[in-house]
Design a protein around this motif. Structure first.
Motif, PDB file in Angstrom:
ATOM      1  N   ARG A  47      13.782  59.237  29.958  1.00 49.47           N
ATOM      2  CA  ARG A  47      14.710  58.304  30.589  1.00 49.47           C
ATOM      3  C   ARG A  47      15.681  57.739  29.565  1.00 49.47           C
ATOM      4  N   LYS A  48      15.140  57.436  28.419  1.00 44.09           N
ATOM      5  CA  LYS A  48      15.977  56.852  27.378  1.00 44.09           C
ATOM      6  C   LYS A  48      17.050  57.858  26.940  1.00 44.09           C
ATOM      7  N   GLN A  49      16.601  59.095  26.734  1.00 43.51           N
ATOM      8  CA  GLN A  49      17.568  60.114  26.312  1.00 43.51           C
ATOM      9  C   GLN A  49      18.656  60.309  27.354  1.00 43.51           C
ATOM     10  N   ASP A  50      18.175  60.336  28.582  1.00 49.33           N
ATOM     11  CA  ASP A  50      19.068  60.481  29.722  1.00 49.33           C
ATOM     12  C   ASP A  50      20.134  59.369  29.702  1.00 49.33           C
ATOM     13  N   ILE A  51      19.659  58.151  29.559  1.00 49.17           N
ATOM     14  CA  ILE A  51      20.599  57.026  29.568  1.00 49.17           C
ATOM     15  C   ILE A  51      21.556  57.128  28.394  1.00 49.17           C
ATOM     16  N   GLU A  52      21.014  57.509  27.248  1.00 46.27           N
ATOM     17  CA  GLU A  52      21.883  57.608  26.079  1.00 46.27           C
ATOM     18  C   GLU A  52      22.982  58.654  26.271  1.00 46.27           C
ATOM     19  N   SER A  53      22.591  59.773  26.878  1.00 48.34           N
ATOM     20  CA  SER A  53      23.628  60.795  27.028  1.00 48.34           C
ATOM     21  C   SER A  53      24.646  60.380  28.086  1.00 48.34           C
ATOM     22  N   ARG A  54      24.169  59.655  29.090  1.00 47.59           N
ATOM     23  CA  ARG A  54      25.133  59.154  30.085  1.00 47.59           C
ATOM     24  C   ARG A  54      26.113  58.175  29.447  1.00 47.59           C
ATOM     25  N   ILE A  55      25.544  57.347  28.568  1.00 46.73           N
ATOM     26  CA  ILE A  55      26.413  56.380  27.897  1.00 46.73           C
ATOM     27  C   ILE A  55      27.434  57.101  27.030  1.00 46.73           C
ATOM     28  N   GLN A  56      26.945  58.142  26.367  1.00 46.64           N
ATOM     29  CA  GLN A  56      27.841  58.913  25.515  1.00 46.64           C
ATOM     30  C   GLN A  56      29.049  59.397  26.306  1.00 46.64           C
ATOM     31  N   VAL A  57      28.749  59.935  27.481  1.00 45.76           N
ATOM     32  CA  VAL A  57      29.834  60.434  28.316  1.00 45.76           C
ATOM     33  C   VAL A  57      30.751  59.299  28.734  1.00 45.76           C
ATOM     34  N   ALA A  58      30.116  58.202  29.180  1.00 42.28           N
ATOM     35  CA  ALA A  58      30.916  57.069  29.635  1.00 42.28           C
ATOM     36  C   ALA A  58      31.814  56.580  28.508  1.00 42.28           C
ATOM     37  N   GLU A  59      31.258  56.534  27.321  1.00 43.45           N
ATOM     38  CA  GLU A  59      32.043  56.030  26.216  1.00 43.45           C
ATOM     39  C   GLU A  59      33.154  56.999  25.814  1.00 43.45           C
ATOM     40  N   ALA A  60      32.842  58.262  25.994  1.00 41.62           N
ATOM     41  CA  ALA A  60      33.866  59.255  25.684  1.00 41.62           C
ATOM     42  C   ALA A  60      35.079  59.096  26.586  1.00 41.62           C
ATOM     43  N   CYS A  61      34.873  58.555  27.770  1.00 40.64           N
ATOM     44  CA  CYS A  61      35.989  58.326  28.674  1.00 40.64           C
ATOM     45  C   CYS A  61      36.838  57.158  28.205  1.00 40.64           C
ATOM     46  N   GLN A  68      24.883  44.560  28.431  1.00 39.29           N
ATOM     47  CA  GLN A  68      23.934  43.884  27.559  1.00 39.29           C
ATOM     48  C   GLN A  68      22.491  44.274  27.888  1.00 39.29           C
ATOM     49  N   GLN A  69      22.221  44.246  29.190  1.00 34.29           N
ATOM     50  CA  GLN A  69      20.876  44.580  29.661  1.00 34.29           C
ATOM     51  C   GLN A  69      20.453  45.970  29.220  1.00 34.29           C
ATOM     52  N   VAL A  70      21.396  46.889  29.331  1.00 35.87           N
ATOM     53  CA  VAL A  70      21.086  48.270  28.985  1.00 35.87           C
ATOM     54  C   VAL A  70      20.809  48.389  27.500  1.00 35.87           C
ATOM     55  N   GLN A  71      21.624  47.718  26.728  1.00 34.87           N
ATOM     56  CA  GLN A  71      21.415  47.744  25.274  1.00 34.87           C
ATOM     57  C   GLN A  71      20.034  47.213  24.919  1.00 34.87           C
ATOM     58  N   GLU A  72      19.719  46.103  25.544  1.00 34.22           N
ATOM     59  CA  GLU A  72      18.424  45.482  25.290  1.00 34.22           C
ATOM     60  C   GLU A  72      17.295  46.441  25.676  1.00 34.22           C
ATOM     61  N   TRP A  73      17.483  47.061  26.796  1.00 35.61           N
ATOM     62  CA  TRP A  73      16.462  47.990  27.281  1.00 35.61           C
ATOM     63  C   TRP A  73      16.267  49.150  26.302  1.00 35.61           C
ATOM     64  N   LEU A  74      17.374  49.691  25.844  1.00 34.47           N
ATOM     65  CA  LEU A  74      17.284  50.825  24.922  1.00 34.47           C
ATOM     66  C   LEU A  74      16.545  50.427  23.654  1.00 34.47           C
ATOM     67  N   LYS A  75      16.833  49.236  23.206  1.00 32.83           N
ATOM     68  CA  LYS A  75      16.199  48.768  21.981  1.00 32.83           C
ATOM     69  C   LYS A  75      14.683  48.635  22.191  1.00 32.83           C
ATOM     70  N   GLN A  76      14.361  48.001  23.293  1.00 34.77           N
ATOM     71  CA  GLN A  76      12.933  47.818  23.563  1.00 34.77           C
ATOM     72  C   GLN A  76      12.232  49.142  23.792  1.00 34.77           C
ATOM     73  N   ALA A  77      12.907  50.034  24.504  1.00 26.72           N
ATOM     74  CA  ALA A  77      12.297  51.328  24.781  1.00 26.72           C
ATOM     75  C   ALA A  77      11.994  52.042  23.470  1.00 26.72           C
ATOM     76  N   CYS A 121      15.978  51.868  35.636  1.00 27.74           N
ATOM     77  CA  CYS A 121      16.729  52.702  36.586  1.00 27.74           C
ATOM     78  C   CYS A 121      18.196  52.302  36.690  1.00 27.74           C
ATOM     79  N   PHE A 122      18.516  51.076  36.420  1.00 27.72           N
ATOM     80  CA  PHE A 122      19.879  50.546  36.390  1.00 27.72           C
ATOM     81  C   PHE A 122      20.761  51.003  37.543  1.00 27.72           C
TER      82      PHE A 122
END
Ligand SMILES: *[C@@H]1O[C@H](CO)[C@@H](O)[C@H](O)[C@H]1NC(C)=O
Ligand SMILES: *[C@@H]1O[C@H](CO)[C@@H](O)[C@H](O)[C@H]1NC(C)=O
Length: 964
Positions: A47-61, A68-77, A121-122
Motif C-alpha cells: 500500500r505504501k509503495q502504491d501511494i508513493e508511486s501515485r504521489i510521484q505521478v501526481a507530483e510529476a503533473c 499532511q495526513q498522507v505524509q504523516e501516514w507514510l512516515k508512520q507506515a 485508503c485515503f
C-alpha cells in the motif's frame, strides 16, 4: 516496554505451570498470528509503495501538494515497517513456550498494522488541489505504435456513449501494453474515482476474479460465502464508486452480474474495458470493439533496433536484411523483442542472412495454429540450439500460468529430467542451470521476477524468481508441446484426470500440477509406454492412486506427488525400474513407502516434511542416489546402519540424527560420503554434534552446510556455513565448531553461565563473522577478562566478529566484564554492528575501556532494555576516569535507541562526547534515533560542552513507539 517484561514473566510462570495457559494450543495460534502479521505487513508495504508511486505521478503533473495526513501516514507506515520486520525477524528464534506468551504482543501489532491499512485508503485523495489518483501506476514499456488505437479508447472512456469497451487483437500485438499506458494516464484524470486493473487468469475462476477486484478496491469479501452472495457484496462495494475496471486477457464468456460488477452506463459514469484475443467474447459482452493493429514497418524497425542495439546498423550491408527480418515479425511487438533478443550481439552479416532464411521457413512451415505470433516465437525457440536447452524452456510451461518459480526449484527439476547431466558435481549443474536461465531471459522467453524471497518447500529461499509470458507459455504448450509429446494441464481447476481420449498420442511428459484432482479412479491404467514424467503435485486433496495406475507406465523417470494428501503409494511403483526422481515433499498423510529395491536408477528421493514412519525398504540398493532429503520427517525414528555407505554418490543429504543406538554409526557413515556437497543436518544434542565434527573433518570442504543442534523444527537459513544451536545445555560442555563456520546462532540455551570466551566455543572458529545469542537465560556477560589475562591476547576470534546480536538475555549485565585494573581493551575491533534488545538488566552498554577498540562500529541498535541508563558508560575504575577520556567513532552511521525508559545519558560526564579536540559528531553519522518517550529527556539533558547538543541536534530523529 513494560509489556515485554510482562510477557517474559508470564512466560516464566507458564513454564512453571502456575498460569492456566494452554501453551500448546497457543503455539498454533501464535504461528497463525505471526503469519497474519506478516501478510498484513506485506499489504502495508505494498500500500505504501502504491501511494508513493501515485504521489510521484501526481507530483510529476506539477503544482500539487501531498496532504499532511498522507505524509504523516507514510512516515508512520515506514516506522512500523522497520519495527515489525525487526520484531518478526527476531521472533523466529523464540522457543514455543515463550512464543505462546508473546502472542499478545503479536496481536497488538496486527491491530496496529490493520488500522494503518484502514487509514491508508485515503478516499479523498492523496494530493491537495486536484482530484486524486485512483489506482497505482503499472510499470510498462512506452508505446511504439497503437497511438491512434489508444486515442480511440480514450475517447470512449471520456464520452458517455460507450460503457463496455472490448480491446481485441491477436496474442502479442500489444493489447496489454496499450491498456497499461492508458491505465497510467487515467491516474491523472478526475473523471473516475477508481481505476482498477485485474489480470483474469485462464481458465476463468469467478471466485478468484471477485477476490482480485475487491482487493483492488481495498475491500475484502467473505471467504466462505457462495459466489452469488459474494457477487451481491461486491456489487454493493462497486456501486459506491465511479470506476474504470480493466479486465486484462479474458478468454471466456461470463456475465458481469454473476461476478458482481455493475453494468457500466452513462448514468453511473462507470466503464469496463476487456482485452481479449477473441472478438467473439467481446461481442458476447456487448462491447464496443476496438481492434489493435500490428505495428507499421517503421515502428517495428524502431522497436527492433531498441532491443537489439543500434550498433548493428554500423555493420555494412546489414540494414536491408534487418528490414526483411523485421517484416517477418508481422508487426507483433512481442515477436519483435523476442527475435531481436535472440540476435543480440550477432554482427556477422552471414549469420543474419541465415537467420532470415530460417525465419522465413518457419513462418511458411508452422501452419496449424490460429496465433500468428507462434510462428515467430517458434523461430526464437529453434535458435535455442541444443535439445537440452529447448527442453529446459518447455519445462517452464509445466507450471501453472503466471506462476513465479524459484531458480533453485527450476534447476532441481531440470536435473531430475536429466536435462543437466554428466557434470561432475551439483554445483557445476547449478552453474549450468543459472547460465540457461540467463540465456532464456536474454531471449525474452523467460521474465525475471524479483518480488521478494520465494519459499519453496525443502529448497529454502531464493531471491530471484522467473516467470513465463502467457503468450510464450501458450506457444510452448499449444504449438510445440504436442510435437514433443508433452501434455500440460496445470492450474486448470481439473477435478479429475483428463479423459484418456483427450491425451496426446504416446505422451512423454504430463503435468497436472495445481489442480483439484481428488482421486484416480479404481482400475484406471493408462497405456503410456513412453511416459517419462508425471507431475501431480499440488493437488492438495489427492488421496488415492490405485494399484493399477502405474502398470503401463514402465518408462516413468520422474514422479512428483509433492503437496498431495496421498496416504500410500501403490506397490506398482516398485516396478518402475527406470524411475530416477521420486518427489514426495510435504506429503503429510504418507506413512509408508513400498519397497524401492528395484529402483536401481533412482537419483533423487525427496521426503522433506513427509510423515513416513519407517525407513524405506531397499534403500541400500539405490547406489546411484545423489539427493536424499529426510529432513523434518518427525515420524522417522531411525536410519538403519549399513545403508548410507552404499549411497556413495550422494551429493545432497538432509537428515536428522535420530536414535542414539544408531546415530554414531550413521554419523561415521555420513563422514565417508566423499561426493557430498551440501549437508543439512539436525542433531539432538551437543555431544552428538561434537562427535560428528571431530569425526568428520572433511564435511567442511562441502560447498555448503547447515547444521542445527536442537529439538525444535525451525531451521534458520542465512549463510553458506552456519550452525544453529538451539534449546541445548551448553554449560560446561565444549562445543567443537567447524573451522570455516561463518554464522553462529545460540538460541534458548540453558546453563550458559560463563561468557562466550570462556565456553571454549570459539577457539577454532577463525572464520566466524556473525554471532547471535538469543533467549539464553543465564549468560551474564559476553566477555570476561581478569587482570592476569592480557586483553590483547583474549580470544582472537572476537576480534574478527562483524556482527554481535544479543536478544532476550535476562541476566546479561555487561558486554565485557573486567576484574581488577582496567586498561584499554582490544576485543571486538572489527565489530560493525551491535544489536541488543530485550536485555532487562543491562544498565551500561559500552564501557569506556572498550571504546578505543570499536573503531569499526557502524551501527548501534538498542531496543527495549528496561534499565539501560548509559550508552557509553562512566568507568568504575579510578585510573581511567581521572583523565578525561577522548574517543571517536570514525565510522558510526546510525545510533538507534528505542524504548529505553531509564536512559540518562548517551555519554557520561567523564567521557567527552565524540571529541576531536573540539566536540564534533562522528564524520559518518547519519542519524540518532530515539523513541518519542525520550523526547523530554533529550530536551532536559545537560551537556558538558555547551556546543554538544547543537552539534547533535541535526541528526536527531524521534520514532514513534505508540503502537508497541
Ligand atoms: C480439501 O480438503 C479440505 C479438508 O479436508 C477441505 O476443507 C477443502 O475444501 C478441500 N479442497 C478441495 C478443493 O476440495
Ligand atoms: C529403461 O531405460 C532403458 C535405458 O534407457 C531402456 O532401454 C528401457 O527400455 C527402459 N525401460 C522401459 C520399461 O521403458
Amino acid at each position: 516496554m513494560a509489556d515485554i517484561a510482562g510477557a517474559i514473566f508470564s512466560a516464566l510462570s507458564c513454564i512453571c505451570g502456575t498460569l492456566n495457559c494452554n501453551c500448546i494450543d497457543q503455539h498454533r495460534n501464535f504461528n497463525d498470528d505471526v503469519g497474519e502479521l506478516r501478510r498484513k505487513l506485506d499489504s502495508l508495504t505494498s500500500r505504501k509503495q502504491d501511494i508513493e508511486s501515485r504521489i510521484q505521478v501526481a507530483e510529476a503533473c506539477g503544482g500539487q501538494m501531498v496532504g499532511q495526513q498522507v505524509q504523516e501516514w507514510l512516515k508512520q507506515a515506514q516506522e512500523i515497517n522497520v519495527k515489525v520486520r525487526a520484531f518478526l525477524e527476531k521472533v523466529q528464534g523464540v522457543k514455543w513456550y515463550k512464543r505462546a506468551c508473546l502472542d499478545k504482543r503479536v496481536c497488538r501489532k496486527i491491530n496496529v498494522v490493520k488500522e494503518m491499512l484502514e487509514i491508508g485508503c485515503f478516499p479523498e485523495g492523496l494530493v491537495i488541489e486536484r482530484a486524486p489518483a485512483r489506482g497505482n501506476i503499472i510499470p510498462t514499456e512506452n508505446l511504439m505504435g497503437g497511438i491512434s488505437t489508444k486515442e480511440e479508447i480514450w475517447e470512449y472512456l471520456m464520452g458517455d456513449e460507450v460503457g463496455m469497451i472490448g480491446v481485441c487483437g491477436i496474442g502479442g500485438v500489444g493489447k496489454t501494453t496499450i491498456m497499461k499506458n492508458l491505465h497510467n494516464d487515467l491516474q491523472r484524470e478526475t473523471r473516475f474515482q477508481k481505476v482498477i486493473w485485474v489480470t483474469v487468469s485462464h481458465p476463468l475462476n469467478v471466485f478468484k476474479l471477485q477476490k482480485k477486484i475487491a482487493s483492488a478496491m481495498c475491500e475484502r469479501l467473505p471467504e466462505d460465502e457462495e459466489v452469488m452472495m459474494r457477487a451481491a457484496a461486491l456489487m454493493e462495494i462497486m456501486r459506491r464508486e465511479r470506476f474504470v475496471l480493466i479486465l486484462d486477457d479474458v478468454w471466456e464468456r461470463f456475465s458481469l452480474k454473476d461476478v458482481g460488477i455493475p453494468d457500466p452506463k452513462a448514468q453511473n459514469g462507470c466503464k469496463v474495458v476487456v482485452t481479449s484475443r477473441s472478438i467473439e467474447v467481446c461481442s458476447y459482452l456487448h462491447c464496443k470493439i476496438v481492434k489493435v493493429q500490428p505495428l507499421s514497418q517503421k515502428e517495428s524497425l524502431k522497436l527492433f533496433l531498441n532491443t537489439v542495439g543500434d550498433g548493428v546498423l554500423e555493420v555494412p550491408g546489414l540494414e536491408e536484411i534487418l528490414k526483411l527480418i523485421v517484416k517477418e515479425c508481422a508487426g507483433l511487438p512481442l515477436a519483435i523483442v523476442v527475435i531481436a533478443g535472440s540476435m543480440r550481439g550477432v554482427d556477422d552479416v552471414n549469420v543474419w542472412r541465415n537467420a532470415l532464411t530460417e525465419l522465413r521457413d518457419h513462418v511458411m512451415s508452422v501452419q496449424d495454429s490460429n496465433d500468428e505470433i507462434f510462428k515467430q516465437l517458434r523461430f526464437s525457440f529453434d535458435r535455442l540450439g541444443s535439445l537440452e536447452v529447448k527442453n529446459c524452456f518447455l519445462y517452464c510451461s509445466f507450471f501453472e500460468e503466471d506462476y513465479v518459480f524459484s531458480r533453485r526449484e527450476l534447476i532441481e527439476s531440470w536435473i531430475d529430467e536429466g536435462l543437466i547431466d554428466g557434470l561432475p558435481s551439483r554445483k557445476a549443474a547449478y552453474d549450468r542451470g543459472y547460465a540457461i536461465i540467463d540465456r532464456l531471459e536474454k531471449n525474452f522467453l523467460l521474465e525475471k521476477e524479483t518480488s521478494g524471497p520465494i519459499a519453496i518447500g525443502g529448497y529454502g529461499f531464493d531471491v530471484d524468481g522467473a516467470k513465463m509470458h502467457d503468450v510464450v507459455r501458450d506457444m510452448a504448450i499449444i504449438s510445440i508441446g504436442p510435437e514433443f509429446g508433452y501434455m500440460i494441464k496445470a492450474g486448470m481447476n481439473l477435478v479429475e484426470l483428463p479423459n484418456e481420449q483427450g491425451w496426446v498420442k504416446d505422451p512423454k511428459k504430463l503435468s497436472l500440477m495445481a489442480n483439484n484432482i481428488l482421486k484416480v479412479p479404481l482400475s484406471l491404467s493408462p497405456k503410456c509406454p513412453t511416459l517419462s514424467t508425471l507431475i501431480l503435485s499440488s493437488n492438495l486433496n489427492l488421496s488415492e492412486i490405485p494399484e493399477s495406475f502405474f502398470g503401463e507406465m514402465l518408462a516413468l523417470k520422474v514422479l512428483d506427488l509433492s503437496y498431495t494428501a496421498i496416504k500410500t503409494l501403490p506397490n506398482s511403483i516398485s516396478n518402475l525400474e527406470n524411475l530416477s526422481a521420486l518427489r514426495l515433499q510435504h506429503c503429510m498423510k504418507l506413512k509408508y513407502l513400498p519397497s524401492l529395491v528395484n529402483l536401481r536408477g533412482l537419483k533423487k528421493l525427496d521426503l522433506h516434511g513427509a510423515r513416513i514412519k519407517v525407513f524405506p525398504q531397499g534403500m541400500g540398493k539405490l547406489i546411484g542416489l545423489e539427493y536424499l532429503d529426510l529432513l523434518f520427517c518427525p515420524n522417522l525414528k531411525e536410519i538403519p546402519t549399513g545403508i548410507l555407505p552404499d549411497l556413495s554418490n550422494l551429493q545432497y543429504l538432509a537428515v536428522c540424527c535420530l536414535q542414539e543406538t544408531t546415530m554414531v554409526r550413521n554419523l561415521e557413515e555420513v563422514a565417508r560420503l566423499k561426493k557430498l556437497e551440501t549437508l543439512e543436518c539436525k542433531f539432538d544434542d551437543i555431544r552428538d554434534f561434537n562427535y560428528f565434527v571431530n569425526k568428520f573433518k572433511d564435511f567442511q570442504s562441502a560447498a555448503a552446510y547447515s547444521l542445527m543442534v536442537a529439538r525444535a523444527e525451525d531451521m534458520i537459513r542465512k549463510s553458506k556455513y552456519e550452525l544453529v544451536i538451539a534449546d541445548c545445555e551448553i554449560g560446561e560442555e565444549c562445543i567443537v565448531l567447524p573451522n570455516n563456520l561463518e554464522d553462529l546462532w545460540i538460541i534458548d540455551c540453558k546453563n550458559m553461565k560463563s561468557s562466550l570466551d570462556k565456553t571454549a566455543l570459539l577457539e577454532k572458529a577463525n572464520e566466524l563473522r556473525r554471532c547471535h545469542i538469543r533467549d539464553s537465560e543465564e549468560i551474564e556477560c559476553v566477555v570476561e577478562l581478569d587482570s592476569s589475562s592480557s586483553s590483547s591476547s583474549c580470544c582472537p576470534v572476537l576480534n574478527k566478529l562483524e556482527l554481535l546480536e544479543l536478544w532476550g538475555l535476562h541476566r546479561l549485565c555487561e558486554l565485557v566484564r573486567v576484574e581488577g585494573v582496567a586498561t584499554p581493551l582490544h576485543v571486538f575491533s572489527n565489530l560493525k554492528q551491535l544489536d541488543i534488545s530485550y536485555c532487562p538488566r543491562m544498565r551500561k552498554l559500552l564501557p569506556l575501556e572498550l571504546l578505543q577498540a570499536l573503531q569499526n562500529l557502524e551501527t548501534i541498535y538498542v531496543d527495549d532494555c528496561e534499565q539501560m541508563e548509559e550508552i557509553i558508560a562512566s568507568s568504575d575504575s579510578d585510573t581511567l576516569s581521572s583523565d578525561k577520556f577522548t574517543f571517536t567513532f570514525p565510522k558510526l552511521r546510525i545510533l538507534r535507541l528505542w524504548d529505553l525508559p531509564q536512559l540518562k545519558s548517551i555519554c557520561s560526564d567523564e567521557g567527552v562526547v565524540l571529541d576531536n579536540g573540539q566536540p564534533s559528531p562522528p564524520p559518518h553519522l547519519r542519524v540518532i534515533e530515539i523513541g518519542e518517550e525520550s523526547k523530554e529527556w533529550w530536551e532536559s539533558v545537560e551537556w558538558d560542552h555547551p556546543n554538544a547538543k547543537n552539534l547533535l541536534q541535526p541528526f536527531l530523529k524521534y520514532s514513534n513507539s505508540w503502537w508497541d
